[in-house]
Design an enzyme around this catalytic site. Sequence first.
Site, PDB file in Angstrom:
ATOM      1  N   TYR A   3      17.875 -50.107 144.160  1.00 29.91           N
ATOM      2  CA  TYR A   3      17.195 -49.811 145.423  1.00 29.91           C
ATOM      3  C   TYR A   3      15.923 -50.646 145.598  1.00 29.91           C
ATOM      4  O   TYR A   3      15.456 -50.830 146.714  1.00 29.91           O
ATOM      5  CB  TYR A   3      16.798 -48.333 145.489  1.00 29.91           C
ATOM      6  CG  TYR A   3      17.888 -47.399 145.968  1.00 29.91           C
ATOM      7  CD1 TYR A   3      19.108 -47.323 145.324  1.00 29.91           C
ATOM      8  CD2 TYR A   3      17.667 -46.567 147.062  1.00 29.91           C
ATOM      9  CE1 TYR A   3      20.093 -46.456 145.746  1.00 29.91           C
ATOM     10  CE2 TYR A   3      18.643 -45.688 147.504  1.00 29.91           C
ATOM     11  CZ  TYR A   3      19.855 -45.640 146.843  1.00 29.91           C
ATOM     12  OH  TYR A   3      20.814 -44.772 147.274  1.00 29.91           O
ATOM     13  N   LYS A  35      26.900 -46.894 133.224  1.00 25.01           N
ATOM     14  CA  LYS A  35      28.056 -47.798 133.185  1.00 25.01           C
ATOM     15  C   LYS A  35      27.808 -48.775 132.042  1.00 25.01           C
ATOM     16  O   LYS A  35      27.753 -50.004 132.225  1.00 25.01           O
ATOM     17  CB  LYS A  35      28.189 -48.505 134.547  1.00 25.01           C
ATOM     18  CG  LYS A  35      29.480 -49.272 134.739  1.00 25.01           C
ATOM     19  CD  LYS A  35      30.704 -48.373 134.902  1.00 25.01           C
ATOM     20  CE  LYS A  35      31.971 -49.203 134.962  1.00 25.01           C
ATOM     21  NZ  LYS A  35      33.190 -48.358 134.876  1.00 25.01           N
ATOM     22  N   ASP A  46      22.422 -40.991 143.470  1.00 24.27           N
ATOM     23  CA  ASP A  46      22.656 -40.828 144.914  1.00 24.27           C
ATOM     24  C   ASP A  46      24.094 -40.391 145.149  1.00 24.27           C
ATOM     25  O   ASP A  46      24.357 -39.413 145.859  1.00 24.27           O
ATOM     26  CB  ASP A  46      22.376 -42.167 145.611  1.00 24.27           C
ATOM     27  CG  ASP A  46      22.664 -42.112 147.099  1.00 24.27           C
ATOM     28  OD1 ASP A  46      22.269 -41.113 147.732  1.00 24.27           O
ATOM     29  OD2 ASP A  46      23.297 -43.046 147.626  1.00 24.27           O
ATOM     30  N   ASP A  48      25.721 -36.225 145.985  1.00 24.27           N
ATOM     31  CA  ASP A  48      26.516 -35.822 147.159  1.00 24.27           C
ATOM     32  C   ASP A  48      27.827 -35.184 146.716  1.00 24.27           C
ATOM     33  O   ASP A  48      28.277 -34.183 147.282  1.00 24.27           O
ATOM     34  CB  ASP A  48      26.870 -37.041 148.044  1.00 24.27           C
ATOM     35  CG  ASP A  48      25.811 -37.310 149.110  1.00 24.27           C
ATOM     36  OD1 ASP A  48      24.644 -36.944 148.883  1.00 24.27           O
ATOM     37  OD2 ASP A  48      26.157 -37.893 150.158  1.00 24.27           O
ATOM     38  N   ASP A 106      32.260 -43.465 136.233  1.00 27.34           N
ATOM     39  CA  ASP A 106      33.568 -43.221 136.866  1.00 27.34           C
ATOM     40  C   ASP A 106      34.203 -41.954 136.288  1.00 27.34           C
ATOM     41  O   ASP A 106      34.745 -41.113 137.013  1.00 27.34           O
ATOM     42  CB  ASP A 106      34.499 -44.447 136.725  1.00 27.34           C
ATOM     43  CG  ASP A 106      34.543 -45.029 135.324  1.00 27.34           C
ATOM     44  OD1 ASP A 106      33.743 -44.608 134.457  1.00 27.34           O
ATOM     45  OD2 ASP A 106      35.390 -45.908 135.072  1.00 27.34           O
TER      46      ASP A 106
HETATM   47  C1  IPM Z   1      19.375 -39.728 149.636  1.00 25.87           C
HETATM   48  C2  IPM Z   1      19.754 -40.628 150.782  1.00 25.87           C
HETATM   49  C3  IPM Z   1      18.896 -41.888 150.705  1.00 25.87           C
HETATM   50  C4  IPM Z   1      19.138 -42.521 149.365  1.00 25.87           C
HETATM   51  C5  IPM Z   1      19.121 -42.878 151.851  1.00 25.87           C
HETATM   52  C6  IPM Z   1      18.899 -42.236 153.200  1.00 25.87           C
HETATM   53  C7  IPM Z   1      18.294 -44.115 151.694  1.00 25.87           C
HETATM   54  O1  IPM Z   1      21.115 -40.918 150.729  1.00 25.87           O
HETATM   55  O2  IPM Z   1      18.200 -39.299 149.576  1.00 25.87           O
HETATM   56  O3  IPM Z   1      20.250 -39.434 148.803  1.00 25.87           O
HETATM   57  O4  IPM Z   1      20.120 -43.265 149.210  1.00 25.87           O
HETATM   58  O5  IPM Z   1      18.363 -42.314 148.445  1.00 25.87           O
HETATM   59 MG    MG Z   2      22.189 -39.841 149.234  1.00 24.18          MG
END
Ligand code: IPM
Ligand code: MG
Length: 352
Positions: free
Chosen positions: A137, A185, A241, A245, A217
């Site tokens: 990032y 990884k 990240d 999710d 993975d």
């Molecule tokens: C998160 C979001 C952010 C990230 C984006 C919006 C840049 O997906 O906080 O997980 O990737 O960190």
């Molecule tokens: Mg995210």
Amino acid sequence: MPKVAVLPGDGIGPEVVAQAVRVLREATDGIEFEEALVGGAAYDAVGTPLPAETLDLCRKSDAILLGAVGGPKWDSLEPALRPEVGALLPLRSELNLYANLRPAKVFSALIDTSPVKFGPSGPIDLIVVRELTGGIYFGRPRERSPDGEKAIDTCVYTRTEIRRIAQRGFEIARQRDRRLTVVDKANVLETSRLWREVVAEVARDYEDVELDFMLVDNCAMQLVRDSGQFDVILTENMFGDILSDEAAQVTGSLGMLPSTSLSDSKGTSAFGMYEPAHGSAPDIAGQAVANPLATILSASMMLRYSLEMSAEADRVESAVESALLHGVRSRDLGGTATTADVADAVIRHLRS
Ligand code: IPM
Ligand code: MG
């Protein structure tokens, strides 16, 4: 009186933040709230996604409550003006918010909402400890070649960056089930090999914590197969990240996942930015259907980790649990409750 910077931002951000502030007012004796512009909303108002006044307010506050930033309206701006790259990433790096904690736990009332059947280890109850200010990032170079034919992103980690997040991970494991899984990884990436080396060094100070390493993975697969096996997942920025999710959806809905991004701790508390992990969801903005629970649960993390109000945090969390047990469901959970209805239910249970 503690002071909280409120940054509603874009999309559903303002809708969910307003409800979390209502819950915080109800649950505590007094917090001073001050609002500021961030993201596309700030760009539209003053031409920059992160105005200097906003950053100043954050520095003067004890914690930040953030909604979300970004949306299609601002996607074609140059990178520095886009809400994600121009506001969210600099907030994280300027304020040294390197420790991103994302607990993913299924509420008992929602076990049937999960899209997966839980495996041999039972329902999901884990926390992702994600490194937030390093890796791909932030690494340089990050650019497009002049002819547009090539693009470069760079993944960089230093021992110092790995060590401080590893210590955080072990400390958190100590407050939980004392099991830490480092996800990487290492069969391909040099940064992952450095992670393994540094984590193994840090582990010597935490012999009471069971440590293992897992390739990313495999971890993505294990989260679907048997998410209950994990206690603390410690990982680098981009893997965290993605996996957070996935873990959130395993709990039933991304609309339930809170998040905090912490700086160094001072004694038992730390400066932090609290936000739902779901983002600005422009497709449902303005319809009053967003689930405010991720933001309300983030607000409760704020009480616990930054404001030294853990009794109040416990009360908010049990009110959320009771509201769900009594059947309140926003659209993402298959129901029809509006954003305010859900917060109303939480507030009713806080009062009872
Ligand atoms: C998160 C979001 C952010 C990230 C984006 C919006 C840049 O997906 O906080 O997980 O990737 O960190
Ligand atoms: Mg995210």
